[in-house]
Scaffold this motif. Structure first.
Motif, mmCIF file in Angstrom:
data_model
loop_
_atom_site.group_PDB
_atom_site.id
_atom_site.type_symbol
_atom_site.label_atom_id
_atom_site.label_comp_id
_atom_site.label_asym_id
_atom_site.label_seq_id
_atom_site.Cartn_x
_atom_site.Cartn_y
_atom_site.Cartn_z
ATOM 1 N N ALA A 17 -7.178 6.525 -7.269
ATOM 2 C CA ALA A 17 -6.864 5.134 -7.589
ATOM 3 C C ALA A 17 -7.442 4.205 -6.537
ATOM 4 C CB ALA A 17 -5.356 4.931 -7.697
ATOM 5 N N ALA A 18 -7.625 2.951 -6.942
ATOM 6 C CA ALA A 18 -8.077 1.904 -6.028
ATOM 7 C C ALA A 18 -7.413 0.604 -6.436
ATOM 8 C CB ALA A 18 -9.596 1.771 -6.045
ATOM 9 N N ALA A 19 -7.328 -0.329 -5.487
ATOM 10 C CA ALA A 19 -6.732 -1.634 -5.741
ATOM 11 C C ALA A 19 -7.633 -2.719 -5.177
ATOM 12 C CB ALA A 19 -5.338 -1.720 -5.110
ATOM 13 N N GLY A 20 -7.625 -3.860 -5.859
ATOM 14 C CA GLY A 20 -8.421 -4.993 -5.412
ATOM 15 C C GLY A 20 -7.579 -6.247 -5.310
ATOM 16 N N ARG A 21 -7.897 -7.054 -4.318
ATOM 17 C CA ARG A 21 -7.177 -8.315 -4.112
ATOM 18 C C ARG A 21 -8.085 -9.236 -3.306
ATOM 19 N NH1 ARG A 21 -1.118 -7.859 -2.157
ATOM 20 N NH2 ARG A 21 -0.761 -7.900 -4.419
ATOM 21 N N GLY A 22 -8.078 -10.502 -3.652
ATOM 22 C CA GLY A 22 -8.871 -11.454 -2.888
ATOM 23 C C GLY A 22 -10.362 -11.180 -2.925
ATOM 24 N N VAL B 91 -9.260 -3.249 -1.589
ATOM 25 C CA VAL B 91 -8.426 -3.230 -0.386
ATOM 26 C C VAL B 91 -7.778 -1.875 -0.129
ATOM 27 C CG1 VAL B 91 -7.949 -5.698 -0.489
ATOM 28 C CG2 VAL B 91 -6.418 -4.109 -1.684
ATOM 29 N N TRP B 92 -7.864 -0.961 -1.105
ATOM 30 C CA TRP B 92 -7.208 0.340 -0.929
ATOM 31 C C TRP B 92 -7.790 1.327 -1.919
ATOM 32 C CZ3 TRP B 92 -4.294 2.974 -4.654
ATOM 33 C CH2 TRP B 92 -3.588 4.107 -4.194
ATOM 34 N N SER B 93 -7.958 2.562 -1.502
ATOM 35 C CA SER B 93 -8.328 3.650 -2.414
ATOM 36 C C SER B 93 -7.795 4.951 -1.838
ATOM 37 C CB SER B 93 -9.842 3.730 -2.611
ATOM 38 O OG SER B 93 -10.506 3.966 -1.390
ATOM 39 N N GLU B 94 -7.414 5.841 -2.727
ATOM 40 C CA GLU B 94 -6.833 7.111 -2.283
ATOM 41 C C GLU B 94 -6.870 8.115 -3.428
ATOM 42 O OE1 GLU B 94 -2.541 8.486 -0.463
ATOM 43 O OE2 GLU B 94 -3.470 6.660 0.329
ATOM 44 N N VAL B 95 -6.832 9.387 -3.083
ATOM 45 C CA VAL B 95 -6.792 10.458 -4.070
ATOM 46 C C VAL B 95 -5.571 11.326 -3.815
ATOM 47 C CG1 VAL B 95 -8.021 12.398 -5.122
ATOM 48 C CG2 VAL B 95 -9.319 10.484 -4.143
ATOM 49 N N PRO C 77 -11.225 16.421 -3.107
ATOM 50 C CA PRO C 77 -11.904 15.255 -3.682
ATOM 51 C C PRO C 77 -11.608 13.998 -2.879
ATOM 52 C CG PRO C 77 -9.994 15.845 -5.004
ATOM 53 C CD PRO C 77 -10.176 16.939 -4.000
ATOM 54 N N THR C 78 -12.599 13.135 -2.755
ATOM 55 C CA THR C 78 -12.460 11.889 -2.008
ATOM 56 C C THR C 78 -12.547 10.698 -2.947
ATOM 57 O OG1 THR C 78 -14.839 11.565 -1.626
ATOM 58 C CG2 THR C 78 -13.660 13.033 -0.092
ATOM 59 N N ALA C 79 -12.336 9.524 -2.400
ATOM 60 C CA ALA C 79 -12.430 8.307 -3.203
ATOM 61 C C ALA C 79 -13.836 8.071 -3.734
ATOM 62 C CB ALA C 79 -11.983 7.104 -2.372
ATOM 63 N N GLU C 80 -14.828 8.788 -3.180
ATOM 64 C CA GLU C 80 -16.215 8.651 -3.640
ATOM 65 C C GLU C 80 -16.533 9.574 -4.817
ATOM 66 O OE1 GLU C 80 -15.501 8.789 -0.169
ATOM 67 O OE2 GLU C 80 -15.545 6.588 -0.396
ATOM 68 N N HIS C 81 -15.613 10.438 -5.199
ATOM 69 C CA HIS C 81 -15.847 11.339 -6.324
ATOM 70 C C HIS C 81 -15.677 10.585 -7.648
ATOM 71 C CE1 HIS C 81 -15.764 14.624 -3.458
ATOM 72 N NE2 HIS C 81 -16.039 15.472 -4.421
ATOM 73 N N ALA C 82 -16.637 10.791 -8.554
ATOM 74 C CA ALA C 82 -16.621 10.110 -9.842
ATOM 75 C C ALA C 82 -15.870 10.923 -10.892
ATOM 76 C CB ALA C 82 -18.046 9.858 -10.315
ATOM 77 N N PHE C 83 -15.349 10.214 -11.879
ATOM 78 C CA PHE C 83 -14.651 10.757 -13.041
ATOM 79 C C PHE C 83 -15.311 10.184 -14.293
ATOM 80 C CE2 PHE C 83 -11.753 10.936 -9.577
ATOM 81 C CZ PHE C 83 -10.717 11.818 -9.853
ATOM 82 N N ARG D 116 0.826 -1.197 0.000
ATOM 83 C CA ARG D 116 0.000 0.000 0.000
ATOM 84 C C ARG D 116 0.870 1.260 0.000
ATOM 85 N NH1 ARG D 116 -5.345 -1.181 3.735
ATOM 86 N NH2 ARG D 116 -5.552 -3.372 3.199
ATOM 87 N N ALA D 117 1.953 1.222 0.732
ATOM 88 C CA ALA D 117 2.855 2.378 0.741
ATOM 89 C C ALA D 117 3.459 2.587 -0.639
ATOM 90 C CB ALA D 117 3.957 2.169 1.783
ATOM 91 N N GLY D 118 3.785 1.486 -1.325
ATOM 92 C CA GLY D 118 4.352 1.597 -2.658
ATOM 93 C C GLY D 118 3.358 2.164 -3.659
ATOM 94 N N VAL D 119 2.110 1.697 -3.603
ATOM 95 C CA VAL D 119 1.091 2.205 -4.515
ATOM 96 C C VAL D 119 0.832 3.682 -4.240
ATOM 97 C CG1 VAL D 119 -1.307 1.991 -5.243
ATOM 98 C CG2 VAL D 119 0.027 -0.055 -4.795
ATOM 99 N N ARG D 120 0.761 4.044 -2.964
ATOM 100 C CA ARG D 120 0.528 5.449 -2.605
ATOM 101 C C ARG D 120 1.656 6.331 -3.146
ATOM 102 N NH1 ARG D 120 0.111 4.623 2.396
ATOM 103 N NH2 ARG D 120 -2.163 4.620 2.439
#
Length: 471
Positions: free
Chosen positions: A30-35, A39-43, A52-58, A9-13
């Motif tokens: 961005a967001a990531a999925g596993r399993g 598992v992670w989302s951030e702006v 803007p938050t992870a809930e904001h659409a593009f 997660r630190a690397g993706v951030r």
């Protein structure tokens, strides 16, 4: 959370922040999925765009296409249509009526890349009747040539509407978005959303981009979504969804795997004679990032770019959305970071620019000539003319679209490689001098969005301005 999860997660951030800074993207989410789970989302964002938050659409552009493809394959599974059927059996007024549904899904129908008329992504799309009467060209016989086609997916969207008896986006809501829990996805924003900008290539200036209605062109790229919703879609595409029964009800895994099989190599994806890096399945892009094969798609419309990549073996997924026309270089580096490989895919180079802003020249060409720098929105391209009069148009960042044009039946047509193969290049003049190029309906100017030309969709009323200012 395990130590390895903390590291990834630190690397993706870190990669997300570096991508945003390198390309000066106002907001990069961005967001990531596993399993089977997100598992992670951030702006990452510039201070002037607010919070803007992870809930904001593009706007996700052409990531709309694989969603439309899923709905078409549901028709196939129900026996309502067949992949080998000619589209004219269902839509007699469709362009390329002799092309099959399979041809349309794989971009081998022979249809031209864009809709006739002004740059539709900024100007707006046609109605179906307008599209059917517009003279969309069929440049090749079906199956002869891969050629990415937005009109082809407008045709598939119309197919959904005719067979299902309701709008294509209502079909996607009922059959895909709803069942997969994609609650932030829609043809128009269903919640908070960001503003799209053009970022000047040579100065810290921005330009608001219009949000035009696409009408019948909507299935080619009109949807809004969030990275988390796109990750849910990506997890499902590769059979990594948590609720297997719900996933099977949308489309069986066997059909999804068939969808993701590489069927045609994308011709502009790598050096001639080298290994393929990008292929196309039934509505999805299949990309070979080193040893990792991913399923997904990219997308871009003025003001927005997006990318979805799902590892076909591990089921790891990343999705990233940005609020800049020029883009951020794709999601490969984010997926590499998620998987703990920070060196496999390099970050794209940053732009060279002055913080104060320098004067932008209008190219090096003299009157009556077209050589030099031209801008497709904010993206710089170089036009050169060879000894035999062949014209080459090439992106200056090395990763964009490029094509060689030559005289064919009295007009310039793309004859070698790239997105504009087979398409027209037309020089627009004023007072006897070239002021703009129309390349497959896209508008190129000597300065980014030159207001002295007829830029489809218009230009920001305040012009290029400093971020956070009104003019």
């Amino acid at each position: 959370m395990s130590g390895s999860d903390q590291v990834s997660r630190a690397g993706v951030r870190s990669v997300l922040r570096e991508l945003r800074a390198a390309r000066r993207v106002p907001a990069l989410s961005a967001a990531a999925g596993r399993g089977g789970e997100v598992v992670w989302s951030e702006v990452a964002h510039a201070p002037w765009v607010g919070t803007p938050t992870a809930e904001h659409a593009f706007r996700i552009g052409s990531i709309t296409k694989p969603m439309v493809a899923v709905a078409v394959l549901r028709l196939v599974d129900e026996g309502l249509v067949a992949l080998a059927d000619a589209i004219g059996e269902y839509l007699p007024d469709a362009p390329a009526a002799d092309a099959t549904i399979r041809h349309l899904l794989t971009h081998t129908s022979g249809l031209q890349a864009e809709f006739p008329g002004p740059w539709w992504e900024r100007h707006g799309g046609p109605t179906w009747d307008e599209l059917a009467a517009s003279g969309v060209e069929q440049l090749w016989d079906p199956g002869e040539q891969y050629h990415y086609s937005n009109p082809g997916f407008a045709v598939l969207g119309r197919l959904l509407e005719v067979v299902r008896g309701r709008a294509w986006d209502k079909v996607l809501q009922d059959e895909l978005w709803g069942p997969l829990g994609m609650t932030a996805t829609g043809r128009v924003p269903v919640g908070p959303h960001v503003t799209g900008y053009a970022v000047h290539p040579h100065a810290d200036l921005v330009h608001h981009e219009p949000v035009a209605e696409y009408l019948a062109a909507g299935p080619a790229g009109e949807v809004w979504s969030t990275p988390a919703d796109l990750v849910r879609f990506g997890l499902w595409l590769v059979g990594g969804e948590a609720d297997r029964d719900a996933g099977e009800a949308v489309l069986p895994l066997a059909r999804r795997r068939d969808m993701a099989a590489p069927r045609v190599v994308v011709g502009d994806a790598g050096p001639a004679g080298g290994p393929w890096s990008t292929a196309h399945g039934l509505g999805v892009r299949v990309r070979q990032d080193g040893a990792v094969r991913t399923i997904g798609h990219g997308g871009s419309v003025p003001g927005f770019t997006a990318d979805l990549r799902a590892d076909a073996v591990t089921g790891d997924v990343v999705a990233v959305c940005g609020s800049s026309t020029l883009g951020f270089g794709g999601g490969a580096a984010l997926l590499a970071a998620l998987q703990g490989d920070l060196v496999r895919v390099p970050l794209p180079p940053g732009d060279s620019h002055d913080t104060v802003g320098r004067a932008v020249g209008r190219g090096t060409a003299g009157p009556g000539e077209i050589t030099g720098t031209w801008y497709w929105g904010p993206s710089p391209h170089t036009v050169s003319v060879g000894a035999e009069g062949r014209v080459e148009l090439r992106s200056q960042d090395g990763g964009g679209r490029g094509t060689v044009f030559d005289a064919v039946d009295g007009e310039l047509r793309g004859v070698e490689g790239g997105y504009w193969l087979g398409e027209r290049l037309r020089v627009c003049e004023a007072a006897g001098a070239p002021v703009a190029l129309d390349v497959g309906t896209f508008h190129f100017t000597r300065a980014p969005y030159d207001p002295a030309t007829a830029v489809p969709g218009g230009v920001d009323a305040t012009g290029w301005h400093r971020p956070g200012s009104t003019g």
